[in-house]
Write a protein that holds these residues in place. Structure first.
Motif, PDB file in Angstrom:
ATOM      1  N   MET A 102       0.832  -1.211   0.000  1.00  8.21           N
ATOM      2  CA  MET A 102       0.000   0.000   0.000  1.00  8.21           C
ATOM      3  C   MET A 102       0.855   1.244   0.000  1.00  8.21           C
ATOM      4  SD  MET A 102      -3.255  -0.553   2.463  1.00  8.21           S
ATOM      5  CE  MET A 102      -4.814  -0.672   1.672  1.00  8.21           C
ATOM      6  N   LYS A 103       0.325   2.270  -0.660  1.00 12.13           N
ATOM      7  CA  LYS A 103       1.036   3.554  -0.697  1.00 12.13           C
ATOM      8  C   LYS A 103       0.371   4.521   0.278  1.00 12.13           C
ATOM      9  CE  LYS A 103       3.661   2.482  -4.281  1.00 12.13           C
ATOM     10  NZ  LYS A 103       3.741   2.670  -5.670  1.00 12.13           N
ATOM     11  N   PHE A 104       1.049   5.655   0.459  1.00 11.84           N
ATOM     12  CA  PHE A 104       0.524   6.666   1.388  1.00 11.84           C
ATOM     13  C   PHE A 104       0.213   7.952   0.634  1.00 11.84           C
ATOM     14  CE2 PHE A 104       1.366  10.262   4.312  1.00 11.84           C
ATOM     15  CZ  PHE A 104       0.390   9.994   5.255  1.00 11.84           C
ATOM     16  N   LEU A 105      -0.975   8.478   0.857  1.00  8.59           N
ATOM     17  CA  LEU A 105      -1.362   9.776   0.303  1.00  8.59           C
ATOM     18  C   LEU A 105      -1.511  10.721   1.488  1.00  8.59           C
ATOM     19  CD1 LEU A 105      -2.464  11.569  -2.106  1.00  8.59           C
ATOM     20  CD2 LEU A 105      -4.731  10.740  -1.459  1.00  8.59           C
ATOM     21  N   SER A 106      -0.693  11.760   1.509  1.00 11.29           N
ATOM     22  CA  SER A 106      -0.769  12.669   2.655  1.00 11.29           C
ATOM     23  C   SER A 106      -1.951  13.606   2.494  1.00 11.29           C
ATOM     24  CB  SER A 106       0.519  13.487   2.768  1.00 11.29           C
ATOM     25  OG  SER A 106       0.585  14.414   1.702  1.00 11.29           O
ATOM     26  N   ASN A 107      -2.461  14.078   3.623  1.00  9.89           N
ATOM     27  CA  ASN A 107      -3.558  15.052   3.576  1.00  9.89           C
ATOM     28  C   ASN A 107      -3.186  16.245   2.709  1.00  9.89           C
ATOM     29  OD1 ASN A 107      -5.362  13.648   5.140  1.00  9.89           O
ATOM     30  ND2 ASN A 107      -4.607  14.512   7.075  1.00  9.89           N
ATOM     31  N   GLY A 108      -1.901  16.613   2.748  1.00 12.09           N
ATOM     32  CA  GLY A 108      -1.447  17.758   1.965  1.00 12.09           C
ATOM     33  C   GLY A 108      -1.545  17.513   0.471  1.00 12.09           C
ATOM     34  N   ASN A 109      -1.444  16.260   0.048  1.00 12.94           N
ATOM     35  CA  ASN A 109      -1.498  15.951  -1.386  1.00 12.94           C
ATOM     36  C   ASN A 109      -2.898  15.558  -1.863  1.00 12.94           C
ATOM     37  OD1 ASN A 109       1.159  16.498  -2.045  1.00 12.94           O
ATOM     38  ND2 ASN A 109       1.843  14.466  -1.353  1.00 12.94           N
ATOM     39  N   LEU A 126      -9.128   3.635  -0.032  1.00  4.49           N
ATOM     40  CA  LEU A 126      -8.380   4.490   0.878  1.00  4.49           C
ATOM     41  C   LEU A 126      -8.660   4.054   2.312  1.00  4.49           C
ATOM     42  CD1 LEU A 126      -9.352   8.069  -0.479  1.00  4.49           C
ATOM     43  CD2 LEU A 126      -7.658   6.490  -1.404  1.00  4.49           C
ATOM     44  N   VAL A 127      -7.617   3.990   3.104  1.00  3.98           N
ATOM     45  CA  VAL A 127      -7.794   3.714   4.532  1.00  3.98           C
ATOM     46  C   VAL A 127      -7.247   4.916   5.304  1.00  3.98           C
ATOM     47  CG1 VAL A 127      -7.189   2.213   6.461  1.00  3.98           C
ATOM     48  CG2 VAL A 127      -7.556   1.230   4.183  1.00  3.98           C
ATOM     49  N   PRO A 128      -8.112   5.602   6.063  1.00  3.56           N
ATOM     50  CA  PRO A 128      -7.634   6.764   6.804  1.00  3.56           C
ATOM     51  C   PRO A 128      -6.603   6.361   7.861  1.00  3.56           C
ATOM     52  CG  PRO A 128     -10.040   6.700   6.743  1.00  3.56           C
ATOM     53  CD  PRO A 128      -9.560   5.377   6.265  1.00  3.56           C
ATOM     54  N   VAL A 129      -5.476   7.070   7.864  1.00  7.18           N
ATOM     55  CA  VAL A 129      -4.449   6.879   8.900  1.00  7.18           C
ATOM     56  C   VAL A 129      -4.012   8.283   9.328  1.00  7.18           C
ATOM     57  CG1 VAL A 129      -3.609   4.618   8.149  1.00  7.18           C
ATOM     58  CG2 VAL A 129      -2.681   6.683   7.084  1.00  7.18           C
ATOM     59  N   PRO A 130      -3.336   8.396  10.444  1.00 12.81           N
ATOM     60  CA  PRO A 130      -2.899   9.736  10.848  1.00 12.81           C
ATOM     61  C   PRO A 130      -2.110  10.428   9.733  1.00 12.81           C
ATOM     62  CG  PRO A 130      -2.544   8.178  12.631  1.00 12.81           C
ATOM     63  CD  PRO A 130      -2.975   7.369  11.439  1.00 12.81           C
ATOM     64  N   GLY A 131      -2.534  11.643   9.390  1.00  8.60           N
ATOM     65  CA  GLY A 131      -1.812  12.434   8.388  1.00  8.60           C
ATOM     66  C   GLY A 131      -2.204  12.170   6.953  1.00  8.60           C
ATOM     67  N   PHE A 163      -3.849   8.907   4.046  1.00  7.22           N
ATOM     68  CA  PHE A 163      -4.552   7.666   3.718  1.00  7.22           C
ATOM     69  C   PHE A 163      -3.580   6.625   3.189  1.00  7.22           C
ATOM     70  CE2 PHE A 163      -7.356  11.247   3.088  1.00  7.22           C
ATOM     71  CZ  PHE A 163      -8.531  10.860   3.719  1.00  7.22           C
ATOM     72  N   LEU A 164      -3.809   5.397   3.567  1.00 10.33           N
ATOM     73  CA  LEU A 164      -3.179   4.293   2.842  1.00 10.33           C
ATOM     74  C   LEU A 164      -4.021   4.060   1.602  1.00 10.33           C
ATOM     75  CD1 LEU A 164      -2.383   1.822   5.744  1.00 10.33           C
ATOM     76  CD2 LEU A 164      -0.764   3.249   4.451  1.00 10.33           C
ATOM     77  N   LYS A 195       0.020  12.029  -5.796  1.00 12.79           N
ATOM     78  CA  LYS A 195       1.414  12.003  -5.319  1.00 12.79           C
ATOM     79  C   LYS A 195       1.484  11.061  -4.122  1.00 12.79           C
ATOM     80  CE  LYS A 195       3.245  16.359  -6.917  1.00 12.79           C
ATOM     81  NZ  LYS A 195       2.903  17.779  -6.690  1.00 12.79           N
ATOM     82  N   LEU A 196       1.987   9.882  -4.374  1.00  9.25           N
ATOM     83  CA  LEU A 196       1.993   8.849  -3.329  1.00  9.25           C
ATOM     84  C   LEU A 196       3.410   8.599  -2.858  1.00  9.25           C
ATOM     85  CD1 LEU A 196      -0.453   6.305  -5.017  1.00  9.25           C
ATOM     86  CD2 LEU A 196      -1.020   8.143  -3.424  1.00  9.25           C
ATOM     87  N   LYS A 197       3.506   8.159  -1.619  1.00 12.27           N
ATOM     88  CA  LYS A 197       4.809   7.762  -1.071  1.00 12.27           C
ATOM     89  C   LYS A 197       4.717   6.292  -0.681  1.00 12.27           C
ATOM     90  CE  LYS A 197       5.215  12.037   1.311  1.00 12.27           C
ATOM     91  NZ  LYS A 197       5.061  12.532   2.647  1.00 12.27           N
ATOM     92  N   GLU A 198       5.863   5.670  -0.586  1.00 14.15           N
ATOM     93  CA  GLU A 198       5.865   4.308  -0.051  1.00 14.15           C
ATOM     94  C   GLU A 198       5.383   4.384   1.398  1.00 14.15           C
ATOM     95  OE1 GLU A 198       6.271   1.448  -1.569  1.00 14.15           O
ATOM     96  OE2 GLU A 198       6.506   2.633  -3.406  1.00 14.15           O
ATOM     97  N   ALA A 199       4.551   3.454   1.765  1.00 14.90           N
ATOM     98  CA  ALA A 199       3.961   3.524   3.096  1.00 14.90           C
ATOM     99  C   ALA A 199       4.719   2.642   4.059  1.00 14.90           C
ATOM    100  CB  ALA A 199       2.516   3.090   3.045  1.00 14.90           C
TER     101      ALA A 199
END
Lengths: 328, 271
Positions: A1-8, A153-158, A160-161, A177-181
């Motif tokens: 899974m990747k991470f999508l920050s609230n900022g992105n 999407l799975v909500p996580v602090p900051g 989503f996965l 814009k995703l980051k490795e989670a």
């Protein structure tokens, strides 16, 4: 899974809005969230608990013209155009769309439904909180179950996965814009399950139980249970005259209506409230599974929440399991 | 319906002929403008009066006789259809539903029991059995109506009586010109005592008539598999989607409208 920050998030939603129309939970007023067309990404509320109306109307509108006809111009069929991203669908509502596929895509398929489904990408959203009326785990899904969505999407602090489940979902995520989670998938909230298979096994023996009459006594036949249900799909078809022809309209309807089965002669095979309430229950927990191999319920609990006289389908299921619906 | 087409779009048809069968039943003959509808007796179509609505009607003719529907003026759609005449346009979609298994009935005596407009789905059967007399045993037709004027297809009674035993009855009494039987249809069944041996009884009429006809036939020794009926239900789609016509876990539109009493006895709900 990747991470999508609230900022992105905003940038991603803007790019989806550039690709098609974005439908997502939007607060129309405090405490009222509905799936609506997004005009600004800031409107999107991904912390919502439930929308009173499930997103089924995106595929099966509450009322739509099937066609217009005039002897001189023949048929005019409303065109279905564009691409839609349906964002923020909880697992119960994603299951609801899958259940709706059974009647509408079984041959002969309804081309309107089929076209809308083809043009829509479902982006699911895990539930971090369960509502008191939730019982989705009874139907093989759960608060973080991604199985009926194209992306999830799975909500996580900051943030989503994020995970693509289909090609459509991958396409929708391509601009994010995703980051490795490195964040683990959170533990889903507790949702208690009811053994609906056991209910189905004994249901037929309870068909003539006085239980249905007792339960129906307080029913107002208001049909709200059907209108808020993600898997109810009864419909009506009516004609309206136009200047030189007709418009034929399909609208949501409900088997709870006293007129639903009444024939032109006045004869009505389902005359009592008890028989109508029973029909809705049996359709979901017996007939629909017989026909399509899945229960006609998602465990979203909307009918429980919105019934004005507190008829609770979970109580019915439990009463059956406890043997209380038996003929005394 | 060809695949890829819109199953909700009716074919266009012109009314070529309208015949008054009774004071409130008309026979409509339709000519399709395009396409074709291949059906078998027992199936039904959904007919549009554009701007008013759609309703299901059984085919009242054999396919080789053209598209004919016997329609009783009853609600909004049937009233609108009754206002139409030759040259007017209607919509038609179908065929829907199952059909009478006519091959299975070969070699058997046939008893046809109709009441009122319930004769509509039985008429193609009557024509079929009379035309193919050699393939079937004796044909008995019992037909009841409220008054002598309410018999649909009375212009064909001579032909029917030549190819079958035709027994008519009216009820209630009160038609001085009527010299025939005054009785309800189930009472005629009881009086005539058709033998169940190697027989098939096919009945259609108001639900209350069907219930009592079934009771009388059972009393005569007919097994539930030997009694066949065709059911009516409120319908919108005809395709098992709108959820109007289910009787328990069966759809009248898809699993029926033709059912044996054996099948009906397994239905959860009343029809």
């Amino acid at each position: 899974m990747k991470f999508l920050s609230n900022g992105n998030l905003r940038g991603w939603l803007e790019s989806l809005m550039g690709m098609g129309s974005l439908i997502a939970p939007v607060d129309l007023e405090p405490g009222l969230t509905l799936f609506s067309q997004v005009r600004d990404p800031g409107e999107v509320n991904l912390e919502y608990e439930i929308t009173p109306i499930p997103p089924k109307d995106l595929f099966f509108p509450s009322s739509e013209a099937l066609f217009r006809f005039s002897p001189s111009r023949g048929y005019e069929i409303p065109r279905i155009e564009g691409e839609t991203f349906l964002l923020g669908v909880h697992p119960c509502d994603a299951l609801g769309i899958r259940l709706m596929d059974f009647p509408f895509l079984s041959p002969p398929a309804d081309p309107r439904y089929e076209e809308r489904r083809r043009r829509t990408t479902i982006i699911g959203l895990g539930c971090v909180k369960a509502r008191p009326e939730c019982f989705c785990t009874s139907f093989g899904i759960g608060p973080l179950d991604p199985s009926n969505a194209d992306a999830f999407l799975v909500p996580v602090p900051g943030g989503f996965l994020v995970e693509a489940k289909t090609g459509k979902g991958a396409r929708a995520l391509a601009s994010a814009k995703l980051k490795e989670a490195s964040i683990p998938i959170p533990k889903p909230p507790e949702v208690s399950a009811i053994d609906v298979e056991a209910v189905r096994k004994v249901a037929l023996s309870l068909f003539d139980s006085p239980y249905w009459g007792r339960l129906a006594d307080r029913c107002l036949s208001c049909k709200v249970c059907a209108y808020v249900c993600p898997s109810c799909y009864c419909f009506d078809i009516r004609d309206y005259p136009t200047r030189d022809g007709a418009e034929r309209v399909r609208s949501w309807d409900s088997c709870q209506s006293p007129l639903f089965t009444r024939q032109a002669s006045g004869y009505d095979p389902r005359q009592t409230k008890a028989s109508r309430l029973r029909n809705r229950f049996y359709h979901k927990f017996s007939y629909f599974p017989d026909e399509f191999g899945a229960f006609g319920c998602t465990g979203c609990g909307r009918c429980v929440r919105y019934c004005p006289v507190n008829i609770d389908i979970r109580e019915t299921l439990s009463a059956i399991l406890r043997g209380e619906a038996r003929i005394a | 319906m060809p695949s890829g087409s819109d199953p909700f779009l009716p074919l266009l048809a012109e009314i070529s002929e309208v015949r008054d069968l009774t004071p409130d039943i008309k026979l409509f003959k339709l000519n399709l403008r395009e396409g074709r509808i291949d059906y078998r007796p027992g199936q039904f179509a959904i007919i549009s009066a554009f701007g008013v609505g759609e309703a299901p009607f059984t085919f009242a003719s054999l396919p080789e006789e053209g598209l004919e529907f016997a329609i009783r003026k009853m609600g909004t759609v049937t009233s609108a259809l009754h206002d139409l005449g030759p040259g007017d346009l209607v919509g038609i979609r179908g065929p829907y539903g199952n059909a009478f298994p006519l091959e299975e009935y070969k070699g058997k005596d046939i008893i046809i029991i109709g009441g009122g407009i319930g004769i509509a789905p039985l008429r193609p059967l009557i024509h079929w059995f009379i035309k193919r007399k050699g393939d079937y045993g004796d044909l008995l037709i019992i037909y009841g109506a409220r008054t002598p004027r309410d018999f649909a297809f009375s212009h064909e009674f001579e032909d029917w009586a030549r190819g079958a035993r035709l027994e008519l009855a009216i009820d209630p009494p009160g038609a001085p010109e009527w010299k025939g039987r005054v009785a309800l249809v189930p009472a005629v069944v009881k009086e005539l005592k058709p033998s169940p041996r190697g027989s098939i009884a096919i009945t259609c009429g108001p639900p209350i008539m069907i219930h009592y006809v079934i009771q009388e036939l059972k009393a005569l020794g007919f097994s539930p598999g030997q009694i066949v009926t065709t059911l009516e239900a409120k319908m919108k789609c005809g395709m098992g989607k709108c959820m109007r016509c289910n009787v328990g876990n069966k759809y009248v539109c898809k699993d029926g409208p033709v059912f044996t009493v054996e099948q009906i006895s397994q239905l959860l709900e009343e029809f």
